[in-house]
Design a protein around this motif. Structure first.
Motif, mmCIF file in Angstrom:
data_model
loop_
_atom_site.group_PDB
_atom_site.id
_atom_site.type_symbol
_atom_site.label_atom_id
_atom_site.label_comp_id
_atom_site.label_asym_id
_atom_site.label_seq_id
_atom_site.Cartn_x
_atom_site.Cartn_y
_atom_site.Cartn_z
ATOM 1 N N HIS A 193 0.807 -1.223 -0.111
ATOM 2 C CA HIS A 193 -0.021 -0.050 0.128
ATOM 3 C C HIS A 193 0.789 0.634 -0.452
ATOM 4 N N LEU A 194 1.711 1.155 0.815
ATOM 5 C CA LEU A 194 2.890 2.590 1.046
ATOM 6 C C LEU A 194 3.678 2.343 -0.469
ATOM 7 N N LEU A 195 4.183 1.303 -0.946
ATOM 8 C CA LEU A 195 4.774 1.940 -2.737
ATOM 9 C C LEU A 195 3.449 2.442 -3.343
ATOM 10 N N ASP A 196 1.814 2.365 -3.244
ATOM 11 C CA ASP A 196 1.070 3.404 -4.381
ATOM 12 C C ASP A 196 1.671 4.808 -3.861
ATOM 13 N N GLY A 197 1.962 5.117 -2.903
ATOM 14 C CA GLY A 197 2.002 6.586 -2.430
ATOM 15 C C GLY A 197 2.229 6.719 -0.918
ATOM 16 N N VAL B 40 10.387 2.152 5.686
ATOM 17 C CA VAL B 40 9.461 2.718 6.053
ATOM 18 C C VAL B 40 10.117 4.117 6.942
ATOM 19 N N LEU B 41 9.870 5.590 6.122
ATOM 20 C CA LEU B 41 9.636 6.917 6.740
ATOM 21 C C LEU B 41 8.193 6.922 7.756
ATOM 22 N N ARG B 42 8.798 7.972 8.588
ATOM 23 C CA ARG B 42 7.535 8.307 9.514
ATOM 24 C C ARG B 42 7.794 9.484 9.479
ATOM 25 N N ILE C 248 15.684 1.949 0.569
ATOM 26 C CA ILE C 248 15.458 0.240 0.656
ATOM 27 C C ILE C 248 14.201 -0.362 0.774
ATOM 28 N N GLY C 249 13.055 -0.005 1.541
ATOM 29 C CA GLY C 249 11.803 -0.158 0.999
ATOM 30 C C GLY C 249 11.614 -0.036 -0.317
ATOM 31 N N GLN C 250 11.728 0.768 -1.211
ATOM 32 C CA GLN C 250 11.616 0.926 -2.789
ATOM 33 C C GLN C 250 12.243 -0.527 -3.139
#
Length: 110
Positions: free
Chosen positions: A32-36, A68-70, A87-89
């Motif tokens: 879900h976060l890879l979508d934005g 993930v970056l908060r 790294i997550g990308q």
């Protein structure tokens, strides 16, 4: 408690990867976060089977593992956003392949 990656044998790279991205929710959250960039409530609504407590825990672990970056914005009420780090990308291809395999697997069962 999670074992530290430093404590794993050098040749256990799959074990190290599973320590970071294993579990029921981490790859789904990353997908879900890879979508934005998303706020907590958006992720909570996108993942109806997860409790807020578990979502918080998984996001903290993903943040600690630098996937993930908060980002906290200093305003009232507080605004917090989550996004994928570089790294997550690097997991995008893996997540896409797992999603394709999931479609294949579901079709093969019907």
């Amino acid at each position: 408690m999670r074992p530290r990656l430093d404590d794993l044998a050098d040749d256990c790279t799959v074990e190290a990867a599973m320590e970071v991205i294993g579990g029921k929710w981490k790859l789904v959250i990353l997908r879900h976060l890879l979508d934005g960039t998303k706020r907590f409530g958006e992720l909570d609504r996108a993942l109806p089977g997860i409790t807020p407590r578990m979502l918080t825990r998984q996001l903290r672990e993903l943040e600690a593992d630098r996937l993930v970056l908060r980002t906290v914005y200093p305003q009232v009420p507080p605004k917090v956003e989550y996004s994928v780090t570089e790294i997550g990308q690097s997991l995008r291809t893996l997540v896409d392949q797992l999603e394709q395999w999931g479609h294949f697997y579901r079709r093969s069962l019907s």
